[in-house]
Structures are given as structure tokens and as C-alpha cells.
Design an enzyme around this catalytic site. Structure first.
Site, PDB file in Angstrom:
ATOM      1  N   CYS A  98      90.993  37.690  61.229  1.00 18.91           N
ATOM      2  CA  CYS A  98      89.602  37.428  61.602  1.00 18.91           C
ATOM      3  C   CYS A  98      89.042  38.373  62.671  1.00 18.91           C
ATOM      4  O   CYS A  98      88.627  39.468  62.349  1.00 18.91           O
ATOM      5  CB  CYS A  98      89.452  35.965  62.002  1.00 18.91           C
ATOM      6  SG  CYS A  98      87.768  35.376  61.836  1.00 18.91           S
ATOM      7  N   ARG A 135      77.466  30.401  59.705  1.00 19.37           N
ATOM      8  CA  ARG A 135      78.817  30.957  59.744  1.00 19.37           C
ATOM      9  C   ARG A 135      79.470  30.688  58.386  1.00 19.37           C
ATOM     10  O   ARG A 135      79.058  29.778  57.666  1.00 19.37           O
ATOM     11  CB  ARG A 135      79.631  30.291  60.863  1.00 19.37           C
ATOM     12  CG  ARG A 135      79.150  30.640  62.243  1.00 19.37           C
ATOM     13  CD  ARG A 135      79.997  29.957  63.308  1.00 19.37           C
ATOM     14  NE  ARG A 135      81.346  30.493  63.391  1.00 19.37           N
ATOM     15  CZ  ARG A 135      81.675  31.621  64.022  1.00 19.37           C
ATOM     16  NH1 ARG A 135      80.736  32.350  64.600  1.00 19.37           N
ATOM     17  NH2 ARG A 135      82.930  32.022  64.069  1.00 19.37           N
ATOM     18  N   HIS A 201      92.695  31.769  58.649  1.00 23.01           N
ATOM     19  CA  HIS A 201      93.350  31.023  59.733  1.00 23.01           C
ATOM     20  C   HIS A 201      94.091  29.872  59.074  1.00 23.01           C
ATOM     21  O   HIS A 201      94.279  29.848  57.872  1.00 23.01           O
ATOM     22  CB  HIS A 201      92.299  30.417  60.670  1.00 23.01           C
ATOM     23  CG  HIS A 201      91.475  31.403  61.407  1.00 23.01           C
ATOM     24  ND1 HIS A 201      91.952  32.101  62.483  1.00 23.01           N
ATOM     25  CD2 HIS A 201      90.186  31.791  61.247  1.00 23.01           C
ATOM     26  CE1 HIS A 201      90.980  32.877  62.956  1.00 23.01           C
ATOM     27  NE2 HIS A 201      89.899  32.710  62.222  1.00 23.01           N
TER      28      HIS A 201
HETATM   29  N1  GLN Z   1      83.899  36.730  66.354  1.00 21.09           N
HETATM   30  C1  GLN Z   1      84.196  36.888  64.999  1.00 21.09           C
HETATM   31  C2  GLN Z   1      83.204  36.292  64.026  1.00 21.09           C
HETATM   32  O1  GLN Z   1      82.595  35.251  64.264  1.00 21.09           O
HETATM   33  C3  GLN Z   1      85.595  36.378  64.745  1.00 21.09           C
HETATM   34  C4  GLN Z   1      85.775  34.888  64.676  1.00 21.09           C
HETATM   35  C5  GLN Z   1      87.204  34.455  64.565  1.00 21.09           C
HETATM   36  O2  GLN Z   1      88.112  35.212  64.847  1.00 21.09           O
HETATM   37  N2  GLN Z   1      87.422  33.222  64.165  1.00 21.09           N
HETATM   38  O3  GLN Z   1      83.042  36.896  62.990  1.00 21.09           O
END
Ligand code: GLN
Length: 253
Positions: A98, A135, A201
Site C-alpha cells: 500500500c 477511498r 493488507h
Molecule cells: N496513504 C496512502 C493512500 O491512502 C496509503 C494508505 C495505506 O497504506 N493504507 O493511498
């Protein structure tokens, strides 16, 4: 034969470890221990000297939010970033999850603030479309089809950034269910040499033992220069967990 040993460099554990990412380290450690292979975890922090990082047989970097990514990248702009590049170019296996692969690409544009230049190991760019855009969150299943690794992978994604692969980049997997790199082109993650970047994840490795063993085999082969056959482990529980979530996501229940 002397006892085999795998040194795992864990990039910035205090700054980069979201949604259970440290489970990847525990999994690698356990799967070595069960086979009588010694492990050493090198926690890489801003205080670590770059020469330490050179010892790594596997590199791992987990997720992070935009602010932490900025702090980490400041440190990686020095010698440590060059060492990571050298390791990956020499075939050291790595797993970046990520926020970490976003920093290994050409750049990451956070939700707010300035563009963060990455190490350019992966031919890709990542951009956050801004705090008002949704998101990409949910459980994911994807298909990996590498010459020496064919498997589905299951996990959980939660990212604002959208990643677009460049023409020299190869996707790590094809999305079956979920968003993946950008929610549009069906790609998930990236692979270069033996370095995997992905949005999984959950953490990734406990439920996807084939990926763990692929990383370990690459590390041992590189270090000991021979084709290593890893001792089989009883993965029935891991496989059950994997199958259960893959089935549920595929049929959408
Ligand atoms: N900051 C990054 C995003 O939102 C990574 C998020 C994360 O590692 N979960 O894309």
C-alpha cells in the site's frame, strides 16, 4: 550443513504498519522457524545506518498514511534508498504493501500537500484524488499468474491513492473482486525482479502461504546459490481461511 538464516529488513515499523501489516513479518518468521531456519528482523528506522540494510535477504514495507509517507521518504532519499534499489536490482525478494509501493514508484501525490518523489524502482505513479473522493476499501481477491507462482490472493484494501502502471511495469495480479490499483483497469500491484508491490493488507501473508514461501525460496536461493526445496508445512488452516474468503467474495455473499 550450517543452519540457514534469513535476515528480514522491516522498513520503519513505527511509521509504516497499518491494518495488521506486521502479521507479514510474524508469518515469515514462523514459517522459517517451523523449518529450522533462523531469522533476524532488522528494524529500519531513521537512526539505522544504511550499511545495516545491505545485510537484508528480504525487504518488507507496510502501509502508511500520507504524513508518515512524507517522513519516511525524507529518510529514503539518502543512502538507504540507494541500498534498497541495489538490493532489488540484484534480485533480493521484497514485499511492499500500500503506502510502501507508492514510495517505490516514481511519485505519490498525497490528498493534500506536495508531490512526494519516490525511488522509481517500480514504473508507476500514484495519485490521491483528494479528501472528498471515496477511498477504495473492502475485501479483495485477485489472481497471480507468474511463471513460478500461480495462485489466488485474498486480502483487505484501504487506500485513497490510485496507481497507474507505466508501460514497462508488470502487474502482480489481476483483480477478481475489489478495486486493486485504481478501480478501473483490473490490475493489482506490480512486480519487478523479485519485488512485489500490492494493495493487500489483512495482512497478506498468513492467508496466502504460497506468497510467503515464494519470498522465502527466492531469498534462500539467492543467498545459498542453489535450488531450495522448502520443507512442506501443514497449511490446512491457512488454506481453509483462504478458500472461505475467496469463495465468499467470488459469489458475493
Ligand atoms: N496513504 C496512502 C493512500 O491512502 C496509503 C494508505 C495505506 O497504506 N493504507 O493511498
Amino acid at each position: 550443513m550450517t543452519k540457514q538464516k534469513v535476515i528480514i529488513a522491516w522498513l520503519y515499523p513505527d511509521l509504516m504498519s497499518t491494518y495488521g501489516d506486521r502479521g507479514n513479518i510474524i508469518t515469515l518468521q514462523k514459517r522459517c522457524e517451523w523449518r529450522g531456519i533462523e531469522t533476524e528482523i532488522l528494524s529500519i528506522t531513521p537512526e539505522t545506518k544504511s550499511i545495516e540494510l545491505k545485510k537484508a535477504d528480504i525487504v518488507f514495507g507496510g502501509g502508511a498514511q500520507d504524513l508518515e509517507q512524507e517522513i519516511v521518504m525524507k529518510d529514503l532519499k539518502g543512502d538507504k534508498g540507494s541500498v534498497i534499489k541495489e538490493l532489488i536490482n540484484a534480485g533480493t525478494p521484497a514485499l511492499f504493501v500500500c503506502g510502501a509501493p507508492q514510495l517505490m514508484g516514481k511519485y505519490y501525490e498525497p490528498a493534500m500537500g506536495k508531490r512526494i518523489d519516490g525511488l522509481g524502482i517500480f514504473d508507476m505513479v500514484s495519485k490521491h484524488p483528494g479528501p472528498k473522493k471515496p477511498r477504495l476499501i473492502g475485501n479483495v481477491v485477485a489472481q497471480v499468474e507468474l511463471p513460478d507462482l500461480v495462485t489466488t490472493i485474498v486480502g483487505f484494501e484501504n487506500h485513497g491513492g490510485r496507481t497507474k502502471l507505466g508501460k514497462n511495469a508488470k502487474a502482480f495480479a489481476k483483480i477478481i473482486k475489489g478495486y486493486g490499483n485504481n478501480g478501473e483497469d483490473g490490475t493489482e500491484g506490480v512486480i519487478y525482479n523479485n519485488a512485489i508491490g500490492c494493495y493487500f493488507h489483512g495482512p497478506l501473508l498468513p492467508k496466502n502461504p504460497k506468497i510467503s514461501d515464494w519470498l522465502l525460496s527466492c531469498a534462500l536461493k539467492k543467498k545459498y546459490g542453489q535450488n531450495i526445496i522448502l520443507k512442506e508445512l501443514d497449511d490446512s488452516l491457512e488454506i481453509q481461511a483462504h478458500e472461505a474468503i475467496a469463495r465468499r467474495l467470488r459469489i458475493g455473499v
